[in-house]
Write an enzyme that holds these catalytic residues in place. Structure first.
Site, PDB file in Angstrom:
ATOM      1  N   GLY A   9       9.478 -39.599 -28.874  1.00 47.45           N
ATOM      2  CA  GLY A   9       9.981 -39.351 -27.516  1.00 47.45           C
ATOM      3  C   GLY A   9       8.914 -38.555 -26.799  1.00 47.45           C
ATOM      4  O   GLY A   9       7.754 -38.586 -27.208  1.00 47.45           O
ATOM      5  N   ASN A  10       9.301 -37.832 -25.773  1.00 50.22           N
ATOM      6  CA  ASN A  10       8.311 -36.972 -25.130  1.00 50.22           C
ATOM      7  C   ASN A  10       7.805 -35.936 -26.142  1.00 50.22           C
ATOM      8  O   ASN A  10       6.634 -35.629 -26.208  1.00 50.22           O
ATOM      9  CB  ASN A  10       8.926 -36.327 -23.890  1.00 50.22           C
ATOM     10  CG  ASN A  10       7.859 -35.852 -22.940  1.00 50.22           C
ATOM     11  OD1 ASN A  10       6.762 -36.428 -22.885  1.00 50.22           O
ATOM     12  ND2 ASN A  10       8.139 -34.796 -22.237  1.00 50.22           N
ATOM     13  N   GLU A  60      21.742 -37.590 -31.366  1.00 52.61           N
ATOM     14  CA  GLU A  60      21.821 -36.199 -31.830  1.00 52.61           C
ATOM     15  C   GLU A  60      23.177 -35.587 -31.505  1.00 52.61           C
ATOM     16  O   GLU A  60      23.675 -34.744 -32.240  1.00 52.61           O
ATOM     17  CB  GLU A  60      20.670 -35.394 -31.202  1.00 52.61           C
ATOM     18  CG  GLU A  60      19.327 -35.919 -31.706  1.00 52.61           C
ATOM     19  CD  GLU A  60      18.112 -35.212 -31.122  1.00 52.61           C
ATOM     20  OE1 GLU A  60      17.621 -35.683 -30.084  1.00 52.61           O
ATOM     21  OE2 GLU A  60      17.674 -34.215 -31.696  1.00 52.61           O
ATOM     22  N   GLY A 119      13.026 -42.122 -27.129  1.00 55.95           N
ATOM     23  CA  GLY A 119      12.642 -42.835 -25.903  1.00 55.95           C
ATOM     24  C   GLY A 119      11.568 -43.885 -26.101  1.00 55.95           C
ATOM     25  O   GLY A 119      11.725 -45.041 -25.694  1.00 55.95           O
ATOM     26  N   ILE A 120      10.482 -43.525 -26.748  1.00 55.77           N
ATOM     27  CA  ILE A 120       9.371 -44.461 -26.938  1.00 55.77           C
ATOM     28  C   ILE A 120       9.670 -45.399 -28.118  1.00 55.77           C
ATOM     29  O   ILE A 120       9.522 -46.623 -28.007  1.00 55.77           O
ATOM     30  CB  ILE A 120       8.055 -43.689 -27.179  1.00 55.77           C
ATOM     31  CG1 ILE A 120       7.740 -42.815 -25.948  1.00 55.77           C
ATOM     32  CG2 ILE A 120       6.908 -44.624 -27.503  1.00 55.77           C
ATOM     33  CD1 ILE A 120       6.595 -41.833 -26.152  1.00 55.77           C
ATOM     34  N   GLY A 121      10.108 -44.827 -29.219  1.00 55.41           N
ATOM     35  CA  GLY A 121      10.396 -45.624 -30.416  1.00 55.41           C
ATOM     36  C   GLY A 121      11.426 -46.720 -30.153  1.00 55.41           C
ATOM     37  O   GLY A 121      11.340 -47.811 -30.705  1.00 55.41           O
ATOM     38  N   GLU A 122      12.388 -46.434 -29.254  1.00 52.82           N
ATOM     39  CA  GLU A 122      13.439 -47.421 -28.985  1.00 52.82           C
ATOM     40  C   GLU A 122      13.053 -48.409 -27.895  1.00 52.82           C
ATOM     41  O   GLU A 122      13.626 -49.494 -27.814  1.00 52.82           O
ATOM     42  CB  GLU A 122      14.729 -46.696 -28.552  1.00 52.82           C
ATOM     43  CG  GLU A 122      15.367 -45.902 -29.672  1.00 52.82           C
ATOM     44  CD  GLU A 122      16.480 -44.962 -29.192  1.00 52.82           C
ATOM     45  OE1 GLU A 122      17.151 -45.278 -28.201  1.00 52.82           O
ATOM     46  OE2 GLU A 122      16.649 -43.908 -29.826  1.00 52.82           O
ATOM     47  N   ASN A 123      12.101 -48.007 -27.034  1.00 55.11           N
ATOM     48  CA  ASN A 123      11.855 -48.813 -25.821  1.00 55.11           C
ATOM     49  C   ASN A 123      10.460 -49.380 -25.652  1.00 55.11           C
ATOM     50  O   ASN A 123      10.217 -50.106 -24.692  1.00 55.11           O
ATOM     51  CB  ASN A 123      12.154 -47.968 -24.581  1.00 55.11           C
ATOM     52  CG  ASN A 123      13.607 -47.575 -24.493  1.00 55.11           C
ATOM     53  OD1 ASN A 123      14.477 -48.430 -24.514  1.00 55.11           O
ATOM     54  ND2 ASN A 123      13.869 -46.288 -24.432  1.00 55.11           N
ATOM     55  N   ARG A 139      23.248 -27.259 -30.257  1.00 56.24           N
ATOM     56  CA  ARG A 139      21.950 -27.509 -30.869  1.00 56.24           C
ATOM     57  C   ARG A 139      21.142 -26.212 -30.830  1.00 56.24           C
ATOM     58  O   ARG A 139      21.009 -25.598 -29.760  1.00 56.24           O
ATOM     59  CB  ARG A 139      21.224 -28.592 -30.085  1.00 56.24           C
ATOM     60  CG  ARG A 139      19.846 -28.820 -30.619  1.00 56.24           C
ATOM     61  CD  ARG A 139      19.085 -29.790 -29.772  1.00 56.24           C
ATOM     62  NE  ARG A 139      17.783 -30.018 -30.350  1.00 56.24           N
ATOM     63  CZ  ARG A 139      16.717 -30.337 -29.649  1.00 56.24           C
ATOM     64  NH1 ARG A 139      16.787 -30.471 -28.347  1.00 56.24           N
ATOM     65  NH2 ARG A 139      15.568 -30.542 -30.248  1.00 56.24           N
ATOM     66  N   ASP A 151       3.869 -40.206 -19.654  1.00 57.23           N
ATOM     67  CA  ASP A 151       4.940 -41.169 -19.902  1.00 57.23           C
ATOM     68  C   ASP A 151       4.371 -42.441 -20.514  1.00 57.23           C
ATOM     69  O   ASP A 151       3.444 -43.044 -19.960  1.00 57.23           O
ATOM     70  CB  ASP A 151       5.630 -41.477 -18.562  1.00 57.23           C
ATOM     71  CG  ASP A 151       6.935 -42.225 -18.761  1.00 57.23           C
ATOM     72  OD1 ASP A 151       6.942 -43.252 -19.475  1.00 57.23           O
ATOM     73  OD2 ASP A 151       7.945 -41.778 -18.204  1.00 57.23           O
ATOM     74  N   ASN A 198      23.483 -28.881 -25.603  1.00 60.16           N
ATOM     75  CA  ASN A 198      22.062 -28.609 -25.837  1.00 60.16           C
ATOM     76  C   ASN A 198      21.560 -27.782 -24.654  1.00 60.16           C
ATOM     77  O   ASN A 198      21.337 -28.316 -23.565  1.00 60.16           O
ATOM     78  CB  ASN A 198      21.312 -29.942 -25.938  1.00 60.16           C
ATOM     79  CG  ASN A 198      19.843 -29.746 -26.253  1.00 60.16           C
ATOM     80  OD1 ASN A 198      19.344 -28.616 -26.318  1.00 60.16           O
ATOM     81  ND2 ASN A 198      19.134 -30.841 -26.427  1.00 60.16           N
ATOM     82  N   ARG A 241       1.720 -32.727 -25.619  1.00 64.45           N
ATOM     83  CA  ARG A 241       1.221 -31.861 -26.708  1.00 64.45           C
ATOM     84  C   ARG A 241       0.122 -32.557 -27.495  1.00 64.45           C
ATOM     85  O   ARG A 241       0.176 -33.767 -27.711  1.00 64.45           O
ATOM     86  CB  ARG A 241       2.354 -31.499 -27.672  1.00 64.45           C
ATOM     87  CG  ARG A 241       3.440 -30.644 -27.063  1.00 64.45           C
ATOM     88  CD  ARG A 241       4.387 -30.150 -28.160  1.00 64.45           C
ATOM     89  NE  ARG A 241       5.586 -29.545 -27.603  1.00 64.45           N
ATOM     90  CZ  ARG A 241       6.819 -29.968 -27.849  1.00 64.45           C
ATOM     91  NH1 ARG A 241       7.045 -30.984 -28.662  1.00 64.45           N
ATOM     92  NH2 ARG A 241       7.847 -29.359 -27.286  1.00 64.45           N
ATOM     93  N   HIS A 280      13.476 -31.823 -34.848  1.00 59.76           N
ATOM     94  CA  HIS A 280      14.155 -33.114 -34.691  1.00 59.76           C
ATOM     95  C   HIS A 280      14.997 -33.449 -35.931  1.00 59.76           C
ATOM     96  O   HIS A 280      15.237 -34.619 -36.220  1.00 59.76           O
ATOM     97  CB  HIS A 280      13.153 -34.280 -34.479  1.00 59.76           C
ATOM     98  CG  HIS A 280      12.387 -34.210 -33.201  1.00 59.76           C
ATOM     99  ND1 HIS A 280      11.043 -34.495 -33.135  1.00 59.76           N
ATOM    100  CD2 HIS A 280      12.766 -33.909 -31.938  1.00 59.76           C
ATOM    101  CE1 HIS A 280      10.619 -34.369 -31.893  1.00 59.76           C
ATOM    102  NE2 HIS A 280      11.650 -34.005 -31.143  1.00 59.76           N
TER     103      HIS A 280
HETATM  104  P1  AMP Z   1      12.882 -38.834 -25.115  1.00 58.99           P
HETATM  105  O1  AMP Z   1      12.137 -37.539 -25.218  1.00 58.99           O
HETATM  106  O2  AMP Z   1      13.355 -39.358 -26.435  1.00 58.99           O
HETATM  107  O3  AMP Z   1      13.960 -38.839 -24.062  1.00 58.99           O
HETATM  108  O4  AMP Z   1      11.801 -39.907 -24.620  1.00 58.99           O
HETATM  109  C1  AMP Z   1      11.260 -39.859 -23.317  1.00 58.99           C
HETATM  110  C2  AMP Z   1      10.049 -40.749 -23.254  1.00 58.99           C
HETATM  111  O5  AMP Z   1      10.385 -42.081 -23.641  1.00 58.99           O
HETATM  112  C3  AMP Z   1       9.506 -40.904 -21.847  1.00 58.99           C
HETATM  113  O6  AMP Z   1       8.623 -39.863 -21.517  1.00 58.99           O
HETATM  114  C4  AMP Z   1       8.775 -42.220 -21.932  1.00 58.99           C
HETATM  115  O7  AMP Z   1       7.458 -41.960 -22.404  1.00 58.99           O
HETATM  116  C5  AMP Z   1       9.511 -42.988 -23.002  1.00 58.99           C
HETATM  117  N1  AMP Z   1      10.294 -44.121 -22.477  1.00 58.99           N
HETATM  118  C6  AMP Z   1      11.521 -44.086 -21.951  1.00 58.99           C
HETATM  119  N2  AMP Z   1      11.897 -45.320 -21.562  1.00 58.99           N
HETATM  120  C7  AMP Z   1      10.878 -46.154 -21.846  1.00 58.99           C
HETATM  121  C8  AMP Z   1      10.635 -47.562 -21.688  1.00 58.99           C
HETATM  122  N3  AMP Z   1      11.547 -48.361 -21.141  1.00 58.99           N
HETATM  123  N4  AMP Z   1       9.450 -48.057 -22.125  1.00 58.99           N
HETATM  124  C9  AMP Z   1       8.526 -47.259 -22.687  1.00 58.99           C
HETATM  125  N5  AMP Z   1       8.706 -45.924 -22.859  1.00 58.99           N
HETATM  126  C10 AMP Z   1       9.840 -45.385 -22.451  1.00 58.99           C
END
Ligand code: AMP
Length: 391
Positions: A205-206, A378, A326-330, A88, A278, A7, A236, A177
């Site tokens: 995610g971001n 991905e 990132g957000i959806g999983e965490n 990608r 974040d 990527n 955004r 995505h």
């Molecule tokens: P991605 O673009 O999928 O890598 O997601 C990145 C974003 O996921 C980060 O900017 C955070 O906002 C969010 N993130 C990552 N880890 C965590 C966590 N442990 N708890 C909440 N949000 C998280």
């Protein structure tokens, strides 16, 4: 068989070497700050993270260092072990309805789409060209963020703008995505054990987008001509009345391009909260009662629900909602509030499961509509497509 998934961004290059068909990661890593004297190259393997700093002025040298590193760290014994490279590519326009083996013609076709993705496609091409030079005898495959959404019908992808804009300039919704939405929805369909299904994937995610998947096909998605459309994201704005552009350009003596830049880089979580893009900071802010962090979260949840409601109606029902990225999983707080907002559609949250990580069902057993966390991958999609096409 070893496959490299790549990527390439304008100043970065992420890579992962996988054994296929086992889909097992051997090594992953990235080169950051390409173009600088103090670029950083990171390799993650055997549970270890190895970081080095070099002067890396271009992608060609970054690729050479990645390949040297794979040999040095014994991820491969010789280059012949790499049987394909999957790249990608963000924008495939209407040209690419599937992934393709990269030829000179394909590179030119991708280049012809630069206008539609000026921030991404040129960087993707730079990565492709560097790898084609470094590994000339190995099949290289382009996997597009947009192809999964090429199944949308006109009513979903056309803007209600002058039709000539579409005919002359290909102005329409493409969505992004795609590899993630495909990976997650396929996994969800597998868990549901249903070929006929109605699934919504929330890739948060971001960058963030929502996708409606009916019987394995994307029927609508929230991102548009560019990734700026849809739900708000880290920086955004997502959807906004285009009249705002003129108003702010006039008030702040900016060009339209500069205002769009603000909508891409200074909006979303960052714009509303005033302090962070974040979600972790937004949630911390919410927990200590910060008004604008709470507002950023509320707007986010409301706008995600807007899409979910619309897709529920458009698909004529729903079997499952999946959270990924990132957000959806965490971030359990975001999943919780989205699912609570969906109660009217027949989703019941399992509060205990929602606090955990990794692939799982987070709705109760008697929930009519199921909810899942499904970690996206991905790179695996890139590798799967590379194997399929190199055969
Ligand atoms: P991605 O673009 O999928 O890598 O997601 C990145 C974003 O996921 C980060 O900017 C955070 O906002 C969010 N993130 C990552 N880890 C965590 C966590 N442990 N708890 C909440 N949000 C998280």
């Amino acid at each position: 068989m070893k496959i490299l998934a790549v990527n390439a961004g304008s100043s970065s290059l992420k890579f992962q070497l996988l054994v296929m068909p086992e889909e097992k990661e051997i090594v992953s890593g990235q080169v950051e700050r390409i173009g600088w004297d103090d670029a950083i190259i990171t390799f993650k393997l055997n549970g270890e993270k190895i970081k080095e700093t070099f002067q890396i002025l271009n992608h060609k040298y970054a690729v050479e260092l990645v390949i040297q590193g794979l040999l040095k760290h014994k991820a491969i014994e010789s280059l012949e072990e790499i049987k394909g490279v999957g790249h990608r590519v963000v924008q495939g326009g209407e040209i690419f309805k599937t992934s393709v083996i990269i030829t000179d013609e394909v590179v030119e076709q991708i280049r012809s789409l630069n206008d539609l993705a000026p921030l991404h496609n040129p960087a993707n091409i730079t990565g492709i060209e560097a790898f084609r030079k470094a590994l000339p005898n190995i099949p290289q495959v382009a996997v597009f963020d947009t192809t999964f959404h090429q199944t949308m019908t006109e009513d979903a992808y056309l803007y209600a703008a002058p039709y000539e804009w579409y005919e002359k300039y290909h102005v329409r919704k493409y969505g992004f995505h795609g590899t993630s939405h495909q990976f997650v929805s396929e996994r969800c369909a597998e868990i549901l054990g249903k070929k006929e299904h109605k699934i919504i994937v929330a890739h948060l995610g971001n960058g963030a987008s929502i996708c409606a998947v009916k019987n394995g096909k994307s029927v609508d998605t929230s991102m548009g001509l560019t990734p700026l459309e849809g739900i708000p994201m880290g920086t955004r704005s997502g959807n906004i009345d285009p009249a705002v552009l003129m108003l702010i350009a006039g008030k702040e003596d900016k060009t339209i391009g500069e205002v769009i830049d603000d909508l891409n880089k200074k909006s979303g979580y960052l714009g509303v909260s005033g302090f962070s893009n974040d979600s972790r900071d937004i949630i911390d802010g919410m927990n200590r009662g910060d008004y604008r962090a709470t507002l950023a979260h509320k707007i986010q949840v409301k706008r995600i629900l807007d899409y979910i409601g619309s897709y529920y109606v458009y698909m004529g029902g729903l079997d499952a909602i999946c959270f990924t990225a990132g957000i959806g999983e965490n971030a359990p707080e975001i999943r919780r509030d989205v699912i609570k907002g969906m109660e009217v559609l027949g989703v019941k949250l399992d509060e205990v499961e929602n606090e955990k990580r990794g692939e799982r069902m987070i709705s109760t057993k008697d929930s009519k509509v199921k909810a899942f966390i499904i970690p996206t991958n991905e790179e695996v999609m890139l590798a799967r497509e590379t194997v399929r096409l190199s055969k």
